[in-house]
Every structure is written in C-alpha cells, then in structure tokens.
Design an enzyme around this catalytic site. Structure first.
Site, PDB file in Angstrom:
ATOM      1  CG  ASN A   1      -9.727  -6.633   3.283  1.00 52.58           C
ATOM      2  OD1 ASN A   1      -8.810  -7.230   3.669  1.00 52.58           O
ATOM      3  ND2 ASN A   1     -10.115  -6.502   2.245  1.00 52.58           N
TER       4      ASN A   1
ATOM      5  CD  GLU B   1     -14.189  -7.635   0.135  1.00 50.69           C
ATOM      6  OE1 GLU B   1     -13.424  -6.593  -0.220  1.00 50.69           O
ATOM      7  OE2 GLU B   1     -14.219  -8.673  -0.781  1.00 50.69           O
TER       8      GLU B   1
ATOM      9  CG  HIS C   1     -13.161  -0.558   5.168  1.00 54.69           C
ATOM     10  ND1 HIS C   1     -12.758   0.240   4.102  1.00 54.69           N
ATOM     11  CD2 HIS C   1     -14.417  -1.004   4.773  1.00 54.69           C
ATOM     12  CE1 HIS C   1     -13.924   0.478   3.246  1.00 54.69           C
ATOM     13  NE2 HIS C   1     -14.800  -0.301   3.711  1.00 54.69           N
TER      14      HIS C   1
ATOM     15  CD  GLU D   1      -7.378   0.947   6.975  1.00 51.60           C
ATOM     16  OE1 GLU D   1      -8.277  -0.004   6.651  1.00 51.60           O
ATOM     17  OE2 GLU D   1      -6.944   1.403   5.906  1.00 51.60           O
TER      18      GLU D   1
ATOM     19  CB  CYS E   1     -10.510   3.460   1.547  1.00 51.38           C
ATOM     20  SG  CYS E   1     -11.876   3.022   2.854  1.00 51.38           S
TER      21      CYS E   1
ATOM     22  CB  CYS F   1     -10.287   3.658   6.667  1.00 55.23           C
ATOM     23  SG  CYS F   1     -11.031   1.989   6.544  1.00 55.23           S
TER      24      CYS F   1
HETATM   25 ZN   LIG Z   1     -10.888   1.564   4.040  1.00 52.51          ZN
END
Ligand SMILES: [Zn+2]
Length: 263
Positions: free
Chosen positions: A37, A39, A50, A52, A77, A80
């Site tokens: 991930n 950010e 993310h 994935e 999540c 995803c």
């Molecule tokens: Zn995710």
C-alpha cells in the site's frame, strides 16, 4: 508465498495509516508479483493505492494473464474485493489471509461484477490482452530542454493501448520521467463500481515504486494521454497529485484519437 508476505509489507509506504499491507500474487505464468500500500500525505485519501491493487497493476504491466493465488497479511478491504472482481480469473483466484483460503465469491457475496455493466464476451477482462486502438491525435515534438522525451510519450501511449477501460471506453495512459531520465508508464484500470478504479497516475507511481524508486522529488515530468473529448478525464486528478508529490514537475497532456481504421 506466505513467507514473502511479511517482508513485502516492510516495503509499504503508509505514512498516514501506519498500517503496512503486503500482498504476494502467483501468476498463471508461474511468476510471483508483489504489492504494497502507498499513501500520500496532504492528498485526498482516494489517491492511496491498496496492496492488492498494486499487485494487480504490477502483474498487468508485466503481461501476466491471470492470477492463481493472492496472499495478503490482512483481510482485503471491501474496496479491494470489488477491484478483484475485474480479474479474468475472479472465479478461480485463491485469496489467502489469516491462515485461510477463500474464493472471491466467499468474501464478496452477490457481488456487483463486470457482467452487470457489459455483455459478457464483448470486452476483455482484467489481465486479458487489451487492444485499445488509439494513437496520438497530433504529432508531438518536445520543446528544447523539456523533460518529456519521445520515449516518455511512447510509454504513455503504450500504457493507454494496454489500459483497462471497458466501462468508460476512455483509455488513458501516463508516464512519469525522473531527473535521471527513467520513464515509468501506467494506464487506467477501471472498476465496474467506478470508485475503486486506479487512475493512470496511480498506475504510473505503482510502476515507479515497483522499480524501487522512493523519492517523488526525483519526478521532473509527467505526460498524460487520453481520448480527445472523452467522457472521463484524468487531467485534474493528475495535476492535483503532482502539485503535492512533485510540485516542480513539467506536466503535459496530449489528446488521443481512435486509429483511423477504427473510426
Ligand atoms: Zn484494500
């Protein structure tokens, strides 16, 4: 793959959440892909990538044609799970987390999926070969001293040709150029639920990070190519992201058109 997940998570860059995610994917080719991930402080959260998504974009950029298994260090999540519904292997990909193995249908019951928006078989699914018949609408000559090389333009156009835009039918590609002259391209990867879509800027910085680059201050140029007059434009989002992560970068947008024989 389980042994690779924890080291992969160490490569994540989550300054906002401090929640590192690592994903490892096994391709049908036998190759193994990583995702983490990303950010970006000071940017809206939707610019985040993310793990994935990183993994799937990374596999797509390498020409992978399907994923057999994805192993993650945390439960995927909802965003995803929805994104993974685009995969050509969505029904068969094993998704492993917390010591258990699932299929997408187990963890996204009654899912909204590509066939809800497009007739099955009328467009290639994600990781299938894309063939967007687009080209530059006009010749581009870099101005003297420009960071936007012909190589960068070609990378952006190539990313658009291979991008996944079955819903908007607006293929788009972007290339980032660094001070050392390296070029990283990425194309849009749409989701039938729209919001989980990876925009071309996100795909390009996935390529940047996947190559081991770390410092966005090294980005000195960006070129976006997208269809002229399209219903969807990524330009405003790209400029917002670059103002924050590489404020000095030269930014160029060029129009694409359908190749003449396709019109
Ligand atoms: Zn995710």
């Amino acid at each position: 793959m389980q042994l690779l997940v924890a080291p992969a998570a160490l490569l994540a860059r989550p300054p906002t959440s401090a929640f590192p995610v690592g994903a490892i994917g096994l391709g049908m080719s036998g190759r193994v892909y990583v995702g983490v991930n990303l950010e970006f402080p000071n940017l809206p959260l939707q610019h985040s990538v993310h793990a994935e998504q990183f993994l799937v974009s990374n596999a797509a950029a390498c020409g992978e044609r399907g994923l057999t298994r994805i192993t993650v260090n945390a439960a995927p999540c909802g965003h995803c799970r929805q994104f993974l519904a685009e995969l050509v292997t969505a029904e068969s990909t094993e998704i492993v987390y917390k010591g258990k193995c699932y299929h997408l249908d187990d963890i996204l019951v009654d899912k909204f999926c590509p066939s809800d928006l497009i007739e099955p078989g009328t467009a290639p699914l994600l990781l299938e070969q894309q063939h967007n018949a687009v080209c530059l609408a006009k010749h581009f000559s870099p101005s003297p001293g420009s960071s936007i090389s012909q190589e960068a333009v070609a990378a952006a156009v190539n990313a658009a040709v291979n991008s996944y835009a079955p819903y908007s039918r607006c293929p788009a590609g972007l290339a980032l150029v660094t001070n050392s002259g390296r070029v990283y391209g990425g194309g849009v990867i749409e989701s039938c639920a729209y919001n989980p879509t990876l925009n071309p800027m996100q795909s390009a910085y996935i390529a940047f990070a996947a190559a081991g680059e770390a410092d966005f201050a090294q980005v000195c140029g960006a070129i976006l190519v997208e269809l002229r007059g399209a219903a969807v434009s990524h330009e405003a989002s790209m400029r917002t992201a670059l103002r924050c992560i590489a404020p000095g970068a030269e930014v160029v947008t060029l129009p694409l058109q359908l190749k003449p024989q396709q019109q």
